[in-house]
Scaffold this motif. Structure first.
Motif, PDB file in Angstrom:
ATOM      1  N   ARG A   6       0.822  -1.206   0.000  1.00 21.79           N
ATOM      2  CA  ARG A   6       0.000   0.000   0.000  1.00 21.79           C
ATOM      3  C   ARG A   6       0.862   1.265   0.000  1.00 21.79           C
ATOM      4  NH1 ARG A   6      -5.489  -0.123   3.364  1.00 21.79           N
ATOM      5  NH2 ARG A   6      -6.453  -1.940   2.384  1.00 21.79           N
ATOM      6  N   PHE A   7       1.999   1.209   0.677  1.00 19.86           N
ATOM      7  CA  PHE A   7       2.905   2.358   0.720  1.00 19.86           C
ATOM      8  C   PHE A   7       3.324   2.779  -0.680  1.00 19.86           C
ATOM      9  CE2 PHE A   7       7.237   4.032   0.758  1.00 19.86           C
ATOM     10  CZ  PHE A   7       7.086   5.126   1.584  1.00 19.86           C
ATOM     11  N   ASP A   8       3.443   1.830  -1.577  1.00 22.25           N
ATOM     12  CA  ASP A   8       3.860   2.109  -2.946  1.00 22.25           C
ATOM     13  C   ASP A   8       2.769   2.749  -3.793  1.00 22.25           C
ATOM     14  OD1 ASP A   8       6.463   1.194  -2.573  1.00 22.25           O
ATOM     15  OD2 ASP A   8       5.912  -0.869  -3.062  1.00 22.25           O
ATOM     16  N   GLU A   9       1.576   2.939  -3.239  1.00 26.39           N
ATOM     17  CA  GLU A   9       0.463   3.554  -3.954  1.00 26.39           C
ATOM     18  C   GLU A   9      -0.101   4.739  -3.161  1.00 26.39           C
ATOM     19  OE1 GLU A   9      -2.404   0.807  -5.893  1.00 26.39           O
ATOM     20  OE2 GLU A   9      -1.327  -0.733  -4.755  1.00 26.39           O
ATOM     21  N   PRO A  10       0.669   5.819  -2.995  1.00 27.17           N
ATOM     22  CA  PRO A  10       0.209   6.928  -2.160  1.00 27.17           C
ATOM     23  C   PRO A  10      -1.018   7.651  -2.713  1.00 27.17           C
ATOM     24  CG  PRO A  10       2.235   7.517  -3.287  1.00 27.17           C
ATOM     25  CD  PRO A  10       1.998   6.051  -3.542  1.00 27.17           C
ATOM     26  N   ASP A  11      -1.252   7.572  -4.012  1.00 22.84           N
ATOM     27  CA  ASP A  11      -2.463   8.205  -4.560  1.00 22.84           C
ATOM     28  C   ASP A  11      -3.719   7.456  -4.129  1.00 22.84           C
ATOM     29  OD1 ASP A  11      -0.938  10.135  -5.799  1.00 22.84           O
ATOM     30  OD2 ASP A  11      -0.856   9.042  -7.703  1.00 22.84           O
ATOM     31  N   ARG A  12      -3.607   6.152  -4.015  1.00 19.42           N
ATOM     32  CA  ARG A  12      -4.748   5.331  -3.588  1.00 19.42           C
ATOM     33  C   ARG A  12      -4.875   5.278  -2.070  1.00 19.42           C
ATOM     34  NH1 ARG A  12      -5.970  -0.977  -5.106  1.00 19.42           N
ATOM     35  NH2 ARG A  12      -7.951  -1.069  -4.018  1.00 19.42           N
ATOM     36  N   TYR A  13      -3.740   5.294  -1.377  1.00 18.97           N
ATOM     37  CA  TYR A  13      -3.705   5.205   0.090  1.00 18.97           C
ATOM     38  C   TYR A  13      -2.994   6.446   0.643  1.00 18.97           C
ATOM     39  CZ  TYR A  13      -4.721   0.369  -1.096  1.00 18.97           C
ATOM     40  OH  TYR A  13      -5.289  -0.768  -1.617  1.00 18.97           O
ATOM     41  N   PRO A  14      -3.668   7.600   0.667  1.00 24.34           N
ATOM     42  CA  PRO A  14      -2.997   8.853   1.040  1.00 24.34           C
ATOM     43  C   PRO A  14      -2.824   9.078   2.543  1.00 24.34           C
ATOM     44  CG  PRO A  14      -5.273   9.299   0.440  1.00 24.34           C
ATOM     45  CD  PRO A  14      -5.032   7.827   0.185  1.00 24.34           C
ATOM     46  N   TYR A  15      -3.374   8.201   3.374  1.00 25.96           N
ATOM     47  CA  TYR A  15      -3.292   8.374   4.826  1.00 25.96           C
ATOM     48  C   TYR A  15      -2.604   7.181   5.459  1.00 25.96           C
ATOM     49  CZ  TYR A  15      -6.764  11.928   3.866  1.00 25.96           C
ATOM     50  OH  TYR A  15      -7.416  13.024   3.363  1.00 25.96           O
ATOM     51  N   ALA A  16      -1.987   7.434   6.612  1.00 28.02           N
ATOM     52  CA  ALA A  16      -1.345   6.380   7.380  1.00 28.02           C
ATOM     53  C   ALA A  16      -1.604   6.660   8.852  1.00 28.02           C
ATOM     54  CB  ALA A  16       0.149   6.356   7.107  1.00 28.02           C
ATOM     55  N   ALA A  17      -1.859   5.604   9.591  1.00 26.46           N
ATOM     56  CA  ALA A  17      -2.153   5.761  11.014  1.00 26.46           C
ATOM     57  C   ALA A  17      -1.269   4.855  11.845  1.00 26.46           C
ATOM     58  CB  ALA A  17      -3.613   5.437  11.295  1.00 26.46           C
ATOM     59  N   GLY A  18      -0.823   5.409  12.953  1.00 28.01           N
ATOM     60  CA  GLY A  18      -0.175   4.623  13.982  1.00 28.01           C
ATOM     61  C   GLY A  18      -1.237   4.297  15.024  1.00 28.01           C
ATOM     62  N   LYS A  19      -0.815   4.081  16.232  1.00 31.83           N
ATOM     63  CA  LYS A  19      -1.773   3.766  17.292  1.00 31.83           C
ATOM     64  C   LYS A  19      -2.653   4.966  17.615  1.00 31.83           C
ATOM     65  CE  LYS A  19      -2.032   1.604  21.819  1.00 31.83           C
ATOM     66  NZ  LYS A  19      -1.276   0.970  22.900  1.00 31.83           N
ATOM     67  N   HIS A  20      -2.067   6.164  17.652  1.00 29.95           N
ATOM     68  CA  HIS A  20      -2.813   7.359  18.042  1.00 29.95           C
ATOM     69  C   HIS A  20      -2.677   8.533  17.077  1.00 29.95           C
ATOM     70  CE1 HIS A  20      -3.547   5.551  21.939  1.00 29.95           C
ATOM     71  NE2 HIS A  20      -2.263   5.314  22.062  1.00 29.95           N
ATOM     72  N   THR A  21      -1.863   8.394  16.030  1.00 27.20           N
ATOM     73  CA  THR A  21      -1.549   9.542  15.170  1.00 27.20           C
ATOM     74  C   THR A  21      -1.896   9.256  13.720  1.00 27.20           C
ATOM     75  OG1 THR A  21       0.267  10.076  16.654  1.00 27.20           O
ATOM     76  CG2 THR A  21       0.259  11.167  14.535  1.00 27.20           C
ATOM     77  N   LEU A  22      -2.486  10.258  13.062  1.00 23.16           N
ATOM     78  CA  LEU A  22      -2.817  10.169  11.651  1.00 23.16           C
ATOM     79  C   LEU A  22      -1.814  11.004  10.856  1.00 23.16           C
ATOM     80  CD1 LEU A  22      -4.947   8.989   9.699  1.00 23.16           C
ATOM     81  CD2 LEU A  22      -6.175  11.160   9.914  1.00 23.16           C
ATOM     82  N   HIS A  23      -1.287  10.420   9.784  1.00 24.83           N
ATOM     83  CA  HIS A  23      -0.264  11.038   8.952  1.00 24.83           C
ATOM     84  C   HIS A  23      -0.709  11.064   7.495  1.00 24.83           C
ATOM     85  CE1 HIS A  23       2.953  10.208  12.017  1.00 24.83           C
ATOM     86  NE2 HIS A  23       2.171   9.177  12.277  1.00 24.83           N
ATOM     87  N   GLN A  24       0.003  11.870   6.701  1.00 21.96           N
ATOM     88  CA  GLN A  24      -0.064  11.727   5.257  1.00 21.96           C
ATOM     89  C   GLN A  24       0.825  10.548   4.899  1.00 21.96           C
ATOM     90  OE1 GLN A  24       1.137  15.286   3.208  1.00 21.96           O
ATOM     91  NE2 GLN A  24      -0.194  16.587   4.428  1.00 21.96           N
ATOM     92  N   ALA A  25       0.482   9.834   3.854  1.00 22.61           N
ATOM     93  CA  ALA A  25       1.278   8.675   3.449  1.00 22.61           C
ATOM     94  C   ALA A  25       2.706   9.065   3.082  1.00 22.61           C
ATOM     95  CB  ALA A  25       0.618   7.967   2.285  1.00 22.61           C
ATOM     96  N   THR A  26       2.912  10.313   2.706  1.00 24.98           N
ATOM     97  CA  THR A  26       4.233  10.776   2.291  1.00 24.98           C
ATOM     98  C   THR A  26       5.070  11.330   3.445  1.00 24.98           C
ATOM     99  OG1 THR A  26       3.260  12.911   1.722  1.00 24.98           O
ATOM    100  CG2 THR A  26       3.474  11.287  -0.058  1.00 24.98           C
ATOM    101  N   CYS A  27       4.574  11.245   4.656  1.00 19.06           N
ATOM    102  CA  CYS A  27       5.297  11.750   5.830  1.00 19.06           C
ATOM    103  C   CYS A  27       6.610  10.982   6.007  1.00 19.06           C
ATOM    104  CB  CYS A  27       4.423  11.570   7.068  1.00 19.06           C
ATOM    105  SG  CYS A  27       5.208  12.119   8.610  1.00 19.06           S
ATOM    106  N   ARG A  28       7.667  11.691   6.398  1.00 12.01           N
ATOM    107  CA  ARG A  28       8.961  11.025   6.566  1.00 12.01           C
ATOM    108  C   ARG A  28       8.924   9.959   7.662  1.00 12.01           C
ATOM    109  NH1 ARG A  28      11.096  16.283   9.053  1.00 12.01           N
ATOM    110  NH2 ARG A  28      11.231  15.756  11.252  1.00 12.01           N
ATOM    111  N   GLU A  29       8.082  10.138   8.674  1.00 13.31           N
ATOM    112  CA  GLU A  29       7.975   9.115   9.715  1.00 13.31           C
ATOM    113  C   GLU A  29       7.414   7.818   9.141  1.00 13.31           C
ATOM    114  OE1 GLU A  29       5.546   8.248  13.807  1.00 13.31           O
ATOM    115  OE2 GLU A  29       6.264  10.283  13.481  1.00 13.31           O
ATOM    116  N   ILE A  30       6.458   7.936   8.248  1.00 18.65           N
ATOM    117  CA  ILE A  30       5.874   6.754   7.604  1.00 18.65           C
ATOM    118  C   ILE A  30       6.900   6.116   6.683  1.00 18.65           C
ATOM    119  CG2 ILE A  30       4.059   5.932   6.068  1.00 18.65           C
ATOM    120  CD1 ILE A  30       3.184   6.806   8.946  1.00 18.65           C
ATOM    121  N   GLU A  31       7.615   6.926   5.940  1.00 20.18           N
ATOM    122  CA  GLU A  31       8.638   6.379   5.048  1.00 20.18           C
ATOM    123  C   GLU A  31       9.685   5.605   5.835  1.00 20.18           C
ATOM    124  OE1 GLU A  31      12.058   8.056   2.141  1.00 20.18           O
ATOM    125  OE2 GLU A  31      10.015   8.711   1.715  1.00 20.18           O
ATOM    126  N   GLN A  32      10.076   6.117   6.988  1.00 23.54           N
ATOM    127  CA  GLN A  32      11.070   5.418   7.810  1.00 23.54           C
ATOM    128  C   GLN A  32      10.507   4.122   8.372  1.00 23.54           C
ATOM    129  OE1 GLN A  32      12.051   8.424  10.678  1.00 23.54           O
ATOM    130  NE2 GLN A  32      13.489   9.464   9.331  1.00 23.54           N
TER     131      GLN A  32
END
Length: 104
Positions: A6-32
């Motif tokens: 899913r990470f490889d498709e940021p246009d289709r999956y533009p959001y990412a969530a941890g336990k308590h935080t919502l990010h953009q899929a392109t956030c450096r924390e998500i990339e790491q």
């Protein structure tokens, strides 16, 4: 593996969530956490891959606790974290300064 795909498709999956935080899929924390692995030729990476492949262990360091989401999935994630009195039990990432539009 699903989250990595899913990470490889940021246009289709533009959001990412941890336990308590919502990010953009392109956030450096998500990339790491999910994306590009640094040091592919390192001894550690070779050892982790060997352990994963030959010993069947799932503790190779390749797993992630981030969830890549479509806008509808992100809206449901937000809705699950709004308390009965309207309290919010999540936060938006301060790194990527996400503008919350999933609730629209």
């Amino acid at each position: 593996m699903e989250q990595r795909r899913r990470f490889d498709e940021p246009d289709r999956y533009p959001y990412a969530a941890g336990k308590h935080t919502l990010h953009q899929a392109t956030c450096r924390e998500i990339e790491q956490s999910v994306g590009r692995v640094q040091g592919d030729d390192s001894i550690w990476m070779q050892g982790a891959l060997t352990t994963f492949a030959h010993e069947g262990t799932l503790n190779s360091g390749w797993a992630t606790h981030k969830r890549m989401m479509e806008p509808g999935e992100a809206a449901a994630w937000v809705a699950e974290r709004i308390g009965p009195r309207g309290g919010i039990r999540y936060r938006l990432c301060r790194i990527c300064t996400l503008q919350l539009s999933v609730a629209d």
